[in-house]
Design an enzyme around this catalytic site. Sequence first.
Site, PDB file in Angstrom:
ATOM      1  NE  ARG A   1      36.005  49.825  80.819  1.00  0.00           N
ATOM      2  CZ  ARG A   1      36.096  51.074  80.401  1.00  0.00           C
ATOM      3  NH1 ARG A   1      35.719  52.062  81.145  1.00  0.00           N
ATOM      4  NH2 ARG A   1      36.543  51.356  79.210  1.00  0.00           N
TER       5      ARG A   1
ATOM      6  NE  ARG B   1      34.969  45.235  83.765  1.00  0.00           N
ATOM      7  CZ  ARG B   1      35.897  45.660  82.920  1.00  0.00           C
ATOM      8  NH1 ARG B   1      37.091  45.947  83.352  1.00  0.00           N
ATOM      9  NH2 ARG B   1      35.629  45.802  81.647  1.00  0.00           N
TER      10      ARG B   1
ATOM     11  CD  GLU C   1      43.599  48.445  78.771  1.00  0.00           C
ATOM     12  OE1 GLU C   1      43.832  47.821  79.821  1.00  0.00           O
ATOM     13  OE2 GLU C   1      42.446  48.686  78.370  1.00  0.00           O
TER      14      GLU C   1
END
Length: 194
Positions: free
Chosen positions: A80, A122, A88
């Site tokens: 990320r 992540r 999004e």
Amino acid sequence: MRITQKQQRAILSLFTARTWPARISAIIVLALAAFTWWSQSQVSPGQLTKGSQIEGRVVGVADGDTITILDADKKQYKLRLAYIDAPEKAMPFGQAAKSNLSDLVFEQQVTAHIDDVDRYGRGVARISKAEQDINLAQINAGLAWHYTTYAKKAQNRTSFQQYEAAQSKAQTQRSGLWQDSNPTPPWDWRKANR
């Protein structure tokens, strides 16, 4: 786990030593060996740690702030982009943010500086390609917000100011998502769509 000669001597000492201090020393050596083995086994291939650096080829772009890289050992890492939040995919400019990030890094060699690991495992990373700050490039294009909620806690001051200036310039020039007079930040959109 490979047993060293020192550990072999410690095992032998544990069972043959005549004094308690010698047995205790053997127990300490074995306990340290066991702890070392255990702690190394906790980091599995592809697992990320804060402060690490990874180099690899970008093999996937999930959205405007998430990529997957493949390192030289063929391990994949989902990352990320730190200090930014892109729309999004279902939001206005979400596909444009993903497309721009793909143009910047897909099938390219990058370096990822892992600043944190999120709750999904992540890496939260600063991505660079040939000295270019990819995270900042998304803000420059007007396709991501500077995520100040998290950046205030961890981003260095100089970088924080660069990101703020880039966002302000993108807003002034009405680049990307700033073409919308009042774009909805992704954190608000996610909250409303839970």
